[in-house]
Design a protein around this motif. Sequence first.
Motif, PDB file in Angstrom:
ATOM      1  N   ASP A  72       0.814  -1.209   0.000  1.00  0.00           N
ATOM      2  CA  ASP A  72       0.000   0.000   0.000  1.00  0.00           C
ATOM      3  C   ASP A  72       0.854   1.269   0.000  1.00  0.00           C
ATOM      4  N   LEU A  73       2.141   1.121   0.310  1.00  0.00           N
ATOM      5  CA  LEU A  73       3.119   2.201   0.237  1.00  0.00           C
ATOM      6  C   LEU A  73       4.313   1.720  -0.572  1.00  0.00           C
ATOM      7  N   GLU A  74       5.079   2.663  -1.106  1.00  0.00           N
ATOM      8  CA  GLU A  74       6.362   2.323  -1.723  1.00  0.00           C
ATOM      9  C   GLU A  74       7.529   2.549  -0.756  1.00  0.00           C
ATOM     10  N   ILE A  75       7.372   3.484   0.178  1.00  0.00           N
ATOM     11  CA  ILE A  75       8.447   3.887   1.084  1.00  0.00           C
ATOM     12  C   ILE A  75       7.819   4.234   2.433  1.00  0.00           C
ATOM     13  N   ASN A  76       8.565   4.048   3.518  1.00  0.00           N
ATOM     14  CA  ASN A  76       8.175   4.747   4.744  1.00  0.00           C
ATOM     15  C   ASN A  76       9.387   5.429   5.354  1.00  0.00           C
ATOM     16  N   SER A  77       9.127   6.447   6.142  1.00  0.00           N
ATOM     17  CA  SER A  77      10.189   7.253   6.750  1.00  0.00           C
ATOM     18  C   SER A  77       9.681   7.721   8.108  1.00  0.00           C
ATOM     19  N   PHE A  78       9.909   6.879   9.136  1.00  0.00           N
ATOM     20  CA  PHE A  78       9.363   7.216  10.457  1.00  0.00           C
ATOM     21  C   PHE A  78      10.088   6.513  11.600  1.00  0.00           C
ATOM     22  N   GLN A  79      10.959   5.544  11.310  1.00  0.00           N
ATOM     23  CA  GLN A  79      11.468   4.641  12.339  1.00  0.00           C
ATOM     24  C   GLN A  79      12.990   4.592  12.334  1.00  0.00           C
ATOM     25  N   HIS A  80      13.554   4.113  13.462  1.00  0.00           N
ATOM     26  CA  HIS A  80      14.991   3.872  13.514  1.00  0.00           C
ATOM     27  C   HIS A  80      15.259   2.376  13.310  1.00  0.00           C
ATOM     28  N   ILE A  95      11.608  -5.958   4.565  1.00  0.00           N
ATOM     29  CA  ILE A  95      11.778  -4.513   4.460  1.00  0.00           C
ATOM     30  C   ILE A  95      13.231  -4.193   4.776  1.00  0.00           C
ATOM     31  N   VAL A  96      13.819  -3.287   3.988  1.00  0.00           N
ATOM     32  CA  VAL A  96      15.241  -2.967   4.183  1.00  0.00           C
ATOM     33  C   VAL A  96      15.442  -1.454   4.229  1.00  0.00           C
ATOM     34  N   PRO A  97      16.470  -0.996   4.957  1.00  0.00           N
ATOM     35  CA  PRO A  97      16.800   0.428   4.954  1.00  0.00           C
ATOM     36  C   PRO A  97      17.587   0.786   3.700  1.00  0.00           C
ATOM     37  N   VAL A  98      17.345   1.986   3.171  1.00  0.00           N
ATOM     38  CA  VAL A  98      18.082   2.428   1.985  1.00  0.00           C
ATOM     39  C   VAL A  98      18.749   3.785   2.193  1.00  0.00           C
ATOM     40  N   GLY A  99      18.557   4.389   3.354  1.00  0.00           N
ATOM     41  CA  GLY A  99      19.194   5.677   3.619  1.00  0.00           C
ATOM     42  C   GLY A  99      18.874   6.158   5.021  1.00  0.00           C
ATOM     43  N   LEU A 100      19.771   6.964   5.566  1.00  0.00           N
ATOM     44  CA  LEU A 100      19.567   7.573   6.871  1.00  0.00           C
ATOM     45  C   LEU A 100      18.799   8.881   6.710  1.00  0.00           C
ATOM     46  N   THR A 101      18.098   9.279   7.771  1.00  0.00           N
ATOM     47  CA  THR A 101      17.359  10.543   7.713  1.00  0.00           C
ATOM     48  C   THR A 101      17.776  11.446   8.869  1.00  0.00           C
ATOM     49  N   LYS A 228      14.629  -2.236  -3.589  1.00  0.00           N
ATOM     50  CA  LYS A 228      15.747  -1.421  -3.106  1.00  0.00           C
ATOM     51  C   LYS A 228      16.667  -0.904  -4.210  1.00  0.00           C
ATOM     52  N   ASP A 229      16.752  -1.599  -5.343  1.00  0.00           N
ATOM     53  CA  ASP A 229      17.651  -1.162  -6.414  1.00  0.00           C
ATOM     54  C   ASP A 229      16.931  -0.420  -7.540  1.00  0.00           C
ATOM     55  N   LYS A 230      15.681  -0.083  -7.342  1.00  0.00           N
ATOM     56  CA  LYS A 230      14.933   0.606  -8.393  1.00  0.00           C
ATOM     57  C   LYS A 230      15.350   2.070  -8.492  1.00  0.00           C
ATOM     58  N   PHE A 236      14.785   9.247  -4.750  1.00  0.00           N
ATOM     59  CA  PHE A 236      14.180   9.688  -3.498  1.00  0.00           C
ATOM     60  C   PHE A 236      15.244   9.932  -2.427  1.00  0.00           C
ATOM     61  N   VAL A 237      16.157   8.993  -2.269  1.00  0.00           N
ATOM     62  CA  VAL A 237      17.191   9.114  -1.231  1.00  0.00           C
ATOM     63  C   VAL A 237      18.093  10.310  -1.528  1.00  0.00           C
ATOM     64  N   GLU A 238      18.504  10.458  -2.783  1.00  0.00           N
ATOM     65  CA  GLU A 238      19.361  11.595  -3.135  1.00  0.00           C
ATOM     66  C   GLU A 238      18.658  12.924  -2.873  1.00  0.00           C
ATOM     67  N   THR A 239      17.360  12.971  -3.122  1.00  0.00           N
ATOM     68  CA  THR A 239      16.599  14.197  -2.868  1.00  0.00           C
ATOM     69  C   THR A 239      16.538  14.477  -1.376  1.00  0.00           C
TER      70      THR A 239
END
Length: 261
Positions: A72-80, A95-101, A228-230, A236-239
């Motif tokens: 239902d989502l492509e990405i989430n950004s809320f957790q450690h 689910i895998v991490p692809v970048g730090l925030t 993860k490799d799309k 998104f991560v670079e932005t």
Amino acid sequence: MKALALGLALAASLALPFAPASAETVKVGVTPGPHAQILEKVKELAAPKGLDVKVIEFSDYVVPNAALAAGDLEINSFQHQPYLDNQIRDRGYKIVPVGLTVNFPIGVYSKKYKSFDEIPAGASIGIPNDPTNGGRVLLLLADKGFIKLKDGVGVKASVIDVVENPKKLKFVEIDAAQLPRSLPDLAAAGINTNFAKEAGLDPVKDPILREDPKGPYVNIIAVRAEDKDKPWVKTFVETYHSPEVKAFILDTFKGSVLPSW
């Protein structure tokens, strides 16, 4: 006149940011507050790169991973990372991490006491009822010398790991989002920064104890392992990691939220 009109139209079009003819839509799950605010900035910067970011807010920490795993989502950004690790152990998510925030140093707040030393014996202390954030508050209290935890528990600390409790504090486990509302009924509570800010608390000035910002609790961008490799993940991560987003975080949150990439 036609030439003038054409020239004005061309000038106007050049003044607008470039928008690709067909943008790729990505739905991003966040919790309300800073995560959502940052994602609105990311959305603005991602549009000229061909990403149509849809920001979807969730009021708890459980649903965003379930929604991501279900597609239902492509990405989430809320957790450690410790929280994601625990969710993967319990639920088997791919689910895998692809970048730090960012990092939100957790704080202990009180409506009744100006320091933790003032809190009387037997007082009730609210902690988040999810394993990683509850453990995070216990680690903070142990670090400040108010309790002692079993050796080696690390980020998996729980109430049963408290081996010394000189003040005989009573730990009350409450949903993280409800802790600000419960604060008047408690001596103190450990509250995540996003929920503290929503409740009008100042995460820099108001805590009577505050976590060291250097630690394992940096938040992450997460996607399904198959994605993860799309190319859109990289965009998104670079932005997110752009100088513009870093400046937005520093200017907006004044130290309560720290860029951590």
